[in-house]
Design an enzyme around this catalytic site. Structure first.
Site: not given
Ligand code: DGL
Length: 271
Positions: A10-11, A42-43, A73, A75, A152, A186-188
């Site tokens: 993931d990011s 990343y998004g 992730c 994204t 984060e 989004c997994t966050h």
């Molecule tokens: N966990 C990422 C996702 O599921 C986050 C992407 C990001 O870094 O913006 O989209």
């Protein structure tokens, strides 16, 4: 039977939502996790940049002779799954199709909310999978660009006025649309589950993309006879592209077990 590790990336911290579920479902598996904390988020980036980062993430993980890679992730799953699948001769699984299918099956009213990064929402990928399963469903999508940086930075708790204010603004249109199911695309975002739940109320079913992705991986490995032996002792190694300490602290809090000592740093530009 296959004793090789599963790679997950993931990011940043978000992919741990998939790791937690993988460890619960498949405690005998070895997992190698990479969080690109030096380049998160990343998004908000272009497709070209997301694809470039994703290729490097996979190249790093592939040093470990993996049996599968999980793109934990939203994204990267919406933007680079096809490219990565074409370029790598091993199973590469994303989180979008499993989460979209779960939402399509679980909604009662057919009114589904979707939150994700700008890139994920722009891609239309979740809608495509939802409509394949349930053509008449209505999807109300909302990009939430500030969520990932706040997660984060550990701003995830109910009572934190910053995250509560931002979440109230992002979620207002979905409350107004009276969705009965909300895809945390989004997994966050599951790290914000308590905040999101308190705004959306108990009647809205929250779909966790990381958890759904992990379940799909477990099912695939089982079908292929590629699980580790029952008595194997699994474990997880973590790698990040920035400070080890911040990641170890937040990851330990989220996972509920101590990862200090199991986190290494990687120069991802070398891949
Ligand atoms: N966990 C990422 C996702 O599921 C986050 C992407 C990001 O870094 O913006 O989209």
């Amino acid at each position: 039977m296959d004793t090789r590790p599963i790679g997950v990336f993931d990011s940043g911290l978000g992919g741990l939502t998939a790791v937690r579920e993988l460890c619960r479902l498949l405690p005998g598996e070895e997992i190698v996790y990479f969080g690109d904390t030096g380049r998160v988020p990343y998004g908000s980036r272009s497709r070209e940049t997301i694809v470039k980062y994703a290729r490097q993430d996979v190249a790093f993980l592939r040093q470990f002779d993996l049996k599968a890679v999980v793109i934990a992730c939203g994204t990267v799953s919406t933007t680079a799954l096809e490219v990565l699948t074409e370029e790598n001769a091993l199973p590469i699984l994303g989180v979008v199709a499993p989460a979209a299918r779960a939402a399509a099956r679980r909604t009662r009213s057919g009114r589904i909310g979707l939150i994700g990064t700008q890139a994920s929402i722009r891609s239309g990928a979740y809608e495509k999978w939802i409509h394949q399963e349930r053509p008449e469903a209505q999807v109300f999508a909302q990009a939430c660009p500030l969520f990932v940086p706040l997660v984060e930075n550990g701003r995830t708790r109910p009572g934190d006025v910053v995250i509560e204010t931002v979440a109230a603004e992002y979620l207002a249109p979905l409350q107004a649309a009276e969705v009965d199911t909300l895809v945390l695309g989004c997994t966050h975002y599951p790290l914000l589950e308590a905040v999101i739940r308190s705004i959306m109320g108990p009647g809205v079913d929250l779909i966790n993309a990381g958890t759904e992705g992990a379940r799909a991986v477990a099912e695939l490995l089982r079908e292929r006879g590629a699980l580790a032996p029952q008595d194997a002792q699994g474990g997880c190694r973590y790698f990040v592209s920035d400070h080890v300490e911040d990641f170890a602290r937040l990851a330990s809090l989220f996972l509920g077990w101590d990862v200090t000592g199991a986190v290494g740093q990687v120069d991802i530009d070398l891949y």
